[in-house]
Design a protein around this motif. Sequence first.
Motif, PDB file in Angstrom:
ATOM      1  N   LEU A 135      18.745 -48.491   6.218  1.00  0.00           N
ATOM      2  CA  LEU A 135      19.075 -48.196   4.784  1.00  0.00           C
ATOM      3  C   LEU A 135      17.759 -47.394   4.008  1.00  0.00           C
ATOM      4  O   LEU A 135      18.409 -46.645   3.412  1.00  0.00           O
ATOM      5  CB  LEU A 135      19.079 -49.453   4.138  1.00  0.00           C
ATOM      6  CG  LEU A 135      19.533 -49.562   2.650  1.00  0.00           C
ATOM      7  CD1 LEU A 135      20.939 -49.013   2.593  1.00  0.00           C
ATOM      8  CD2 LEU A 135      19.521 -51.148   2.257  1.00  0.00           C
ATOM      9  N   PRO A 136      16.499 -47.660   4.276  1.00  0.00           N
ATOM     10  CA  PRO A 136      15.641 -46.884   3.624  1.00  0.00           C
ATOM     11  C   PRO A 136      15.744 -45.487   4.091  1.00  0.00           C
ATOM     12  O   PRO A 136      15.549 -44.362   3.221  1.00  0.00           O
ATOM     13  CB  PRO A 136      14.098 -47.361   4.029  1.00  0.00           C
ATOM     14  CG  PRO A 136      14.591 -48.698   4.530  1.00  0.00           C
ATOM     15  CD  PRO A 136      16.039 -48.713   4.939  1.00  0.00           C
ATOM     16  N   SER A 137      15.854 -45.153   5.281  1.00  0.00           N
ATOM     17  CA  SER A 137      15.831 -43.773   5.763  1.00  0.00           C
ATOM     18  C   SER A 137      17.257 -43.191   5.204  1.00  0.00           C
ATOM     19  O   SER A 137      17.306 -41.651   4.790  1.00  0.00           O
ATOM     20  CB  SER A 137      15.813 -43.497   7.117  1.00  0.00           C
ATOM     21  OG  SER A 137      16.863 -44.183   7.970  1.00  0.00           O
ATOM     22  N   THR A 138      18.336 -43.831   5.167  1.00  0.00           N
ATOM     23  CA  THR A 138      19.499 -43.333   4.636  1.00  0.00           C
ATOM     24  C   THR A 138      19.420 -43.145   3.026  1.00  0.00           C
ATOM     25  O   THR A 138      19.884 -42.133   2.317  1.00  0.00           O
ATOM     26  CB  THR A 138      20.716 -44.159   4.628  1.00  0.00           C
ATOM     27  OG1 THR A 138      20.672 -44.529   6.175  1.00  0.00           O
ATOM     28  CG2 THR A 138      22.157 -43.642   4.296  1.00  0.00           C
ATOM     29  N   MET A 139      18.546 -43.791   2.286  1.00  0.00           N
ATOM     30  CA  MET A 139      18.298 -43.750   0.922  1.00  0.00           C
ATOM     31  C   MET A 139      17.447 -42.450   0.705  1.00  0.00           C
ATOM     32  O   MET A 139      17.865 -41.686  -0.414  1.00  0.00           O
ATOM     33  CB  MET A 139      17.707 -45.080   0.340  1.00  0.00           C
ATOM     34  CG  MET A 139      18.625 -46.057   0.162  1.00  0.00           C
ATOM     35  SD  MET A 139      19.874 -45.992  -0.664  1.00  0.00           S
ATOM     36  CE  MET A 139      19.417 -46.097  -2.174  1.00  0.00           C
ATOM     37  N   VAL A 140      16.519 -42.075   1.593  1.00  0.00           N
ATOM     38  CA  VAL A 140      15.769 -40.819   1.419  1.00  0.00           C
ATOM     39  C   VAL A 140      16.651 -39.770   1.919  1.00  0.00           C
ATOM     40  O   VAL A 140      16.775 -38.777   0.899  1.00  0.00           O
ATOM     41  CB  VAL A 140      14.702 -40.963   2.363  1.00  0.00           C
ATOM     42  CG1 VAL A 140      13.789 -39.721   2.501  1.00  0.00           C
ATOM     43  CG2 VAL A 140      13.580 -42.101   1.923  1.00  0.00           C
ATOM     44  N   ALA A 156      25.411 -51.338  -2.976  1.00  0.00           N
ATOM     45  CA  ALA A 156      24.397 -51.598  -2.474  1.00  0.00           C
ATOM     46  C   ALA A 156      24.684 -52.950  -1.103  1.00  0.00           C
ATOM     47  O   ALA A 156      23.902 -52.498  -0.133  1.00  0.00           O
ATOM     48  CB  ALA A 156      23.084 -52.067  -3.204  1.00  0.00           C
ATOM     49  N   ILE A 157      25.248 -53.780  -1.581  1.00  0.00           N
ATOM     50  CA  ILE A 157      25.727 -54.788  -0.703  1.00  0.00           C
ATOM     51  C   ILE A 157      26.284 -54.512   0.850  1.00  0.00           C
ATOM     52  O   ILE A 157      25.777 -54.619   1.771  1.00  0.00           O
ATOM     53  CB  ILE A 157      26.334 -56.015  -1.247  1.00  0.00           C
ATOM     54  CG1 ILE A 157      25.308 -56.769  -2.308  1.00  0.00           C
ATOM     55  CG2 ILE A 157      26.452 -57.072  -0.278  1.00  0.00           C
ATOM     56  CD1 ILE A 157      26.002 -57.777  -3.107  1.00  0.00           C
ATOM     57  N   LEU A 165      24.809 -50.567   7.250  1.00  0.00           N
ATOM     58  CA  LEU A 165      23.706 -49.754   7.937  1.00  0.00           C
ATOM     59  C   LEU A 165      22.549 -50.676   8.439  1.00  0.00           C
ATOM     60  O   LEU A 165      21.846 -50.249   9.255  1.00  0.00           O
ATOM     61  CB  LEU A 165      22.996 -48.891   7.015  1.00  0.00           C
ATOM     62  CG  LEU A 165      23.924 -47.788   6.356  1.00  0.00           C
ATOM     63  CD1 LEU A 165      23.441 -46.942   4.977  1.00  0.00           C
ATOM     64  CD2 LEU A 165      24.211 -46.800   7.462  1.00  0.00           C
ATOM     65  N   GLY A 166      22.594 -51.856   7.768  1.00  0.00           N
ATOM     66  CA  GLY A 166      21.332 -52.668   8.426  1.00  0.00           C
ATOM     67  C   GLY A 166      20.139 -52.357   7.498  1.00  0.00           C
ATOM     68  O   GLY A 166      19.774 -51.339   7.015  1.00  0.00           O
TER      69      GLY A 166
END
Length: 126
Positions: free
Chosen positions: A25-30, A13-14, A20-21
């Motif tokens: 990060l949120p869109s990549t996780m989705v 995660a770190i 990704l910045g």
Amino acid sequence: MFGMGFTEILIIAIIAVLFLGPDKLPSTMVEIAKFFRSMKNTLGTMKSTIEEEMHVADIKQEALAYKQELERASHNVSNAANINSHIDNLMDDEPQPETKKASSEPEEVTFKKKKKKKTEEENIDV
């Protein structure tokens, strides 16, 4: 999850935040969640298709039918064995009729006292 511990997930995660910045990060996780969901659905579809092609359900039903038939047969055999053992026990408990030994010479019935047979020691003269 996937054979990883908490510290390994934290390190990943770190690294993801660094590369990704925080805005991507949120869109990549989705997108990753959508990917895993679609993979799960695809695997489920493949599994059901393979089962339909191989007629696994029919084979399972036939196997269960054979299993039940074997269990019934073994139950019948054990019942027959129990019945045979009970019959043997009943036969052993019944008094057997006494049979006289057949002798080659007929016995003579008299009221006289029987003579003692001389043993070999009495026959020998000293």
